[in-house]
Design an enzyme around this catalytic site. Sequence first.
Site, PDB file in Angstrom:
ATOM      1  N   LYS A  71       0.200   1.132  -2.866  1.00  0.00           N
ATOM      2  CA  LYS A  71       0.466   1.481  -4.260  1.00  0.00           C
ATOM      3  C   LYS A  71      -0.686   2.269  -4.880  1.00  0.00           C
ATOM      4  O   LYS A  71      -1.796   2.317  -4.349  1.00  0.00           O
ATOM      5  CB  LYS A  71       0.763   0.219  -5.072  1.00  0.00           C
ATOM      6  CG  LYS A  71       2.132  -0.376  -4.752  1.00  0.00           C
ATOM      7  CD  LYS A  71       2.480  -1.550  -5.635  1.00  0.00           C
ATOM      8  CE  LYS A  71       3.908  -2.023  -5.379  1.00  0.00           C
ATOM      9  NZ  LYS A  71       4.277  -3.191  -6.211  1.00  0.00           N
TER      10      LYS A  71
ATOM     11  N   ARG B  78       4.468  -8.580   0.934  1.00  0.00           N
ATOM     12  CA  ARG B  78       5.546  -7.587   1.061  1.00  0.00           C
ATOM     13  C   ARG B  78       4.896  -6.251   1.387  1.00  0.00           C
ATOM     14  O   ARG B  78       4.132  -5.717   0.578  1.00  0.00           O
ATOM     15  CB  ARG B  78       6.349  -7.505  -0.235  1.00  0.00           C
ATOM     16  CG  ARG B  78       7.528  -6.541  -0.191  1.00  0.00           C
ATOM     17  CD  ARG B  78       8.280  -6.536  -1.520  1.00  0.00           C
ATOM     18  NE  ARG B  78       9.429  -5.633  -1.491  1.00  0.00           N
ATOM     19  CZ  ARG B  78       9.379  -4.335  -1.811  1.00  0.00           C
ATOM     20  NH1 ARG B  78       8.213  -3.793  -2.186  1.00  0.00           N
ATOM     21  NH2 ARG B  78      10.462  -3.589  -1.759  1.00  0.00           N
TER      22      ARG B  78
END
Length: 274
Positions: free
Chosen positions: A221, A255
Amino acid sequence: MLINCLGNLIDLTTPKVMGILNVTPNSFYDGGKYQHETEILKRVEVMLTEGADFIDIGAYSSKPNAEFVSEEEEVNRLLPILKSVLKEFPNTIISIDTFRSQIAKVSIENGAAIINDISAGSLDEKMMETIAKFQIPYIMMHMKGTPQTMMSLTTYDDIVKEMLFYFSEKVVQARSFGINDLIIDPGFGFAKTTEQNYEVMQKLQLFQSLELPILAGVSRKSMIYKPLESSPEKALNGTTALNMIALTKGASILRVHDVKEAVECVKLFSLMSL
């Protein structure tokens, strides 16, 4: 902590790894990469071989300012892939990344074992009712607004305190519907600035007060690649570093896009608690 995935009791005392399978053309990292059935099945095979405990399939990109996708298009993207994966790998525990109750319903009816909802029921008032009906684990993420508006909603007086209150309310609501298995996701990158993401990571252990499993999703991210002046493609090392920090602060599920490296994190972390 145990969760019941279609009769399979999964013990989250040892952290687990959830592999990401995006079947969208516009995901921030791997959008459009896995579009054909053979490519998708090969990708799933690799993740399972590398040790993924769950496969999380998403057909609606939730990146900032993501394009709207109709319910019809989402189900048309998702359902054939879900069926194909379970036909080829029938023992796979599939999570579906959706905030729509109808998509959740159809997915569960076709073998999905977990629903991963970025809105924790805020974007579809029938979602919790649907989860309760089928009694499968429900991942509730923290987000304000929608993927299209969330990055304009990053004002907090005390972000962690407000998130804990948010989750407390969501847990009460979910329990009122009779949902048993709940997992919380702090929502790194969702309605949060880079600085706020790191504050949440620094204080992640405080979310253990909710006495629920914590999912950490930081994989590649912008909170990683922007401070490093890099890119999602070069953010694996940073992802691994933050995954280990998340584990030390109580995360039960990672995740990730990169399963092998996350599994190695879990193995090394587990050695510290022997």
